[in-house]
Design an enzyme around this catalytic site. Structure first.
Site, PDB file in Angstrom:
ATOM      1  N   THR A 189       0.845  -1.200   0.000  1.00 13.31           N
ATOM      2  CA  THR A 189       0.000   0.000   0.000  1.00 13.31           C
ATOM      3  C   THR A 189       0.878   1.248   0.000  1.00 13.31           C
ATOM      4  O   THR A 189       1.958   1.242   0.597  1.00 13.31           O
ATOM      5  CB  THR A 189      -0.876   0.000   1.274  1.00 13.31           C
ATOM      6  OG1 THR A 189      -1.685  -1.179   1.264  1.00 13.31           O
ATOM      7  CG2 THR A 189      -1.789   1.220   1.336  1.00 13.31           C
ATOM      8  N   GLY A 235       3.575   1.547   7.846  1.00 11.24           N
ATOM      9  CA  GLY A 235       2.263   1.877   8.407  1.00 11.24           C
ATOM     10  C   GLY A 235       1.892   3.334   8.250  1.00 11.24           C
ATOM     11  O   GLY A 235       0.842   3.756   8.727  1.00 11.24           O
ATOM     12  N   GLU A 238      -0.520  -5.610   5.805  1.00  9.05           N
ATOM     13  CA  GLU A 238       0.794  -5.718   5.135  1.00  9.05           C
ATOM     14  C   GLU A 238       1.633  -6.809   5.801  1.00  9.05           C
ATOM     15  O   GLU A 238       2.275  -7.616   5.127  1.00  9.05           O
ATOM     16  CB  GLU A 238       1.520  -4.374   5.185  1.00  9.05           C
ATOM     17  CG  GLU A 238       0.861  -3.326   4.307  1.00  9.05           C
ATOM     18  CD  GLU A 238       1.454  -1.930   4.441  1.00  9.05           C
ATOM     19  OE1 GLU A 238       1.224  -1.128   3.549  1.00  9.05           O
ATOM     20  OE2 GLU A 238       2.139  -1.653   5.447  1.00  9.05           O
TER      21      GLU A 238
END
Ligand code: 5RP
Length: 223
Positions: free
Chosen positions: A28, A95, A103
Site C-alpha cells: 500500500t 504503516g 501488510e
C-alpha cells in the site's frame, strides 16, 4: 529527479521480481501505486494479486488486475511494498498509510519481500519516522503510557477531526522519539502488550531485497 519520479522507477523495476504464473502480494502507498500502474501494463502472466488494503484493491480492480483474498492462496511467490524507513539489515518501519496489519499478514505468507523505496527512506537506525502502532481503542491510553515510559511520545492518528479507523476497525498511534537499535527485540516486546494489534516495525517480516530509487538509478540491495 523528483521523489515521484524515483517512486515510478522503483515501481517499474519491481516487475522483474514477478514470478510468472504465480501470485503476487501487493502493499500500500504512493510507491506501490506506481508498481500497480506498471503491473497493469506488464506482459508477465500472473495468477493474480493479493492486496494489503482496500485502497490497493480498488486501484488494482480499476486497472483490470485480478485480486483474490489471502485465504484463497497458500503461498505468495513475492510481496512488493514500500516502507517509511529501511535500515541496513532490511528491517523497516511501515504503516504510514495505515495498512500495517494486513501488510504484515500478507508479507508473512510470501517467499520474498521486495521493498520499493526512494532514497529518503534509508536510515541507519529506525525511529526517525513516527512509528505506527495499530491498537484496540480501549487499550490506547495504556499503550501510550508505555511508550512514554520508554522515552517516546505518542499521538492518536486523526482523520477529519476523528480518530482514524483502520481497514480492520481499529485505531492507530504514532510514536515519536524512539531509537530502535534492536528491531527484532522491540517487535517481540511491543507485540506482546495487551491491545496491540500490530507494531509497525517489520523485523520478522523484513525485506529480502530493497530497490532504492537514487539520482544514479535504481540501486538493488540484498539482505
Ligand atoms: C502503508 C505503508 C507504506 O508502505 C509506507 O507508508 C510508504 O508509503 P509511500 O510509498 O507512500 O511513501 O507502510 O501502510
Amino acid at each position: 529527479m523528483t521523489q515521484d519520479e524515483l517512486k515510478a522507477k522503483v515501481g517499474l523495476a519491481a516487475l522483474e521480481y514477478l514470478v510468472p504464473n504465480e501470485w503476487v502480494g501487493v502493499g500500500t502507498g504512493s510507491t506501490v501505486n506506481k508498481f500497480i500502474d506498471a503491473l497493469a501494463a506488464s506482459t508477465t502472466p500472473i495468477k493474480g494479486a493479493v492486496s494489503s488494503s482496500q485502497a490497493s484493491t480498488q486501484r488494482m480492480l480499476a486497472l483490470g488486475i485480478k485480486v483474490v483474498d489471502l485465504q484463497q492462496v497458500e503461498r505468495l511467490a513475492v510481496y512488493i511494498d514500500g516502507a517509511d524507513e529501511i535500515d541496513g539489515h532490511g528491517f523497516m518501519v511501515k504503516g504510514g498509510g495505515a495498512a500495517l496489519t494486513r501488510e504484515k499478514i500478507v508479507a508473512a505468507q510470501a517467499d520474498q519481500f521486495v521493498c520499493i523505496a526512494d532514497a529518503s527512506k534509508k536510515v541507519s537506525v529506525l525511529g526517525r519516522f513516527p512509528l505506527p502502532v495499530e491498537v484496540i481503542p480501549m487499550a490506547a491510553p495504556e499503550i501510550m503510557r508505555r511508550f512514554v515510559a520508554m522515552g517516546g511520545s505518542a499521538m492518536l492518528r486523526m482523520k477529519d477531526g476523528h480518530a482514524l479507523v483502520t481497514d480492520n476497525g481499529q485505531h492507530l498511534l504514532d510514536i515519536q522519539g524512539l531509537h530502535i537499535h534492536d528491531p527484532l527485540a522491540f517487535e517481540n516486546q511491543v507485540s506482546q502488550w495487551p491491545g496491540v494489534v500490530t507494531v509497525g516495525v517489520f523485523a520478522h517480516q523484513r525485506a529480502h531485497v530493497c530497490l532504492l530509487g537514487t539520482e544514479a538509478g535504481v540501486e538493488t540491495i540484498r539482505y
